[in-house]
Design an enzyme around this catalytic site. Structure first.
Site, PDB file in Angstrom:
ATOM      1  N   LYS A 130      -3.642  11.409  -1.907  1.00 28.26           N
ATOM      2  CA  LYS A 130      -3.444  10.302  -2.852  1.00 28.26           C
ATOM      3  C   LYS A 130      -4.501  10.415  -3.940  1.00 28.26           C
ATOM      4  CE  LYS A 130      -3.284   5.228  -3.021  1.00 28.26           C
ATOM      5  NZ  LYS A 130      -3.274   3.985  -2.198  1.00 28.26           N
ATOM      6  N   LYS A 178       0.636  11.763  -3.622  1.00 25.74           N
ATOM      7  CA  LYS A 178       0.915  10.412  -4.102  1.00 25.74           C
ATOM      8  C   LYS A 178       0.042  10.148  -5.322  1.00 25.74           C
ATOM      9  CE  LYS A 178       0.503   5.511  -2.824  1.00 25.74           C
ATOM     10  NZ  LYS A 178       0.340   4.549  -1.693  1.00 25.74           N
ATOM     11  N   ASP A 234      -3.217   4.353   4.259  1.00 37.27           N
ATOM     12  CA  ASP A 234      -3.885   4.992   3.115  1.00 37.27           C
ATOM     13  C   ASP A 234      -5.385   4.777   3.311  1.00 37.27           C
ATOM     14  OD1 ASP A 234      -1.280   5.256   2.266  1.00 37.27           O
ATOM     15  OD2 ASP A 234      -1.659   4.546   0.230  1.00 37.27           O
TER      16      ASP A 234
END
Length: 226
Positions: free
Chosen positions: A155, A183, A95
């Site tokens: 994300k 996400k 990430d």
């Protein structure tokens, strides 16, 4: 019509990113993830080797490393080096926080190149967008640069900005147009909120409150969805 609520566990990335925790907390986080069957454990790169050892190589729980967390304000070469170290430590996914400074200057090429250099390592990459802080044009530019560079997920945030909202997830789904997954992350504290985010299109939930969510979900007092 009443129906059973699905298990959230396979969607949860169980996060331990508060720097004021040591090895016991890392072990506990990994053990909790295995116990509940979470999708992954999200750790700072400092703890990835420890997490890999605790989870074992055969674990179904994916080990997720954050790169340039939480602000992304480091040179691209350092981000690449941290990503390489994370991969060497056994990370299954990354990430990453992009260069928001380049984004503010409208330099989509720099953002694309930075993300692409990390995607080249061969691990699925989620790009942390801080969607709650970006203008619509900047967010659209970052989404396109991320997808073009080969990211697997968008994300919503790091948790250091505004809490994720249903509207944010819906907007990211619209921008993604089915090309990548979304996400939701940041301020996910309640069971109803988690289900609403999934219904809006999130296929992963990043949260440090995974255990509390599962306890609430599996409580006999929790009513089924209608």
């Amino acid at each position: 019509m009443r129906h059973e609520r699905p298990d959230l566990a396979p969607l949860i990335d169980h996060a331990l990113l508060d720097p004021h925790h040591g090895i016991e907390a890392v072990h506990r986080c990994c053990d909790e993830a295995r116990h509940f069957g979470f999708a992954g454990v999200c750790l700072a790169s400092r703890w990835l080797a420890c997490g890999r050892e605790r989870l074992g190589n055969a674990s179904r729980v994916r080990l997720i490393g954050v790169v340039a967390f939480p602000f992304g304000a480091v040179p691209a070469a350092i981000k690449r080096a941290e990503a390489e170290a994370a991969a060497a430590a056994g990370a299954d996914e990354l990430d990453i926080v992009p260069d928001f400074g380049a984004l503010a200057d409208g330099n989509g090429s720099a953002v694309y190149e930075e993300i692409g250099a990390i995607v080249e390592l061969g691990l699925p990459v989620k790009v942390i967008l801080e969607a709650g802080r970006l203008s619509d044009p900047a967010l659209a530019l970052l989404v396109e640069a991320s997808i073009d560079a080969g990211a697997a997920f968008l994300k919503s945030g790091s948790g250091f900005g505004p809490p994720v909202s249903v509207a944010q997830v819906q907007h990211l789904r619209e921008l993604a147009r089915g090309r990548v997954a979304v996400k939701a992350s940041g301020g996910i504290t309640g069971l109803e909120q988690a289900f609403e985010l999934v219904e809006a299109g999130a296929s992963r939930l990043g949260t440090s409150r995974g255990v509390a969510l599962m306890q609430a979900l599996r409580s006999p007092a929790t009513p089924p969805a209608s």
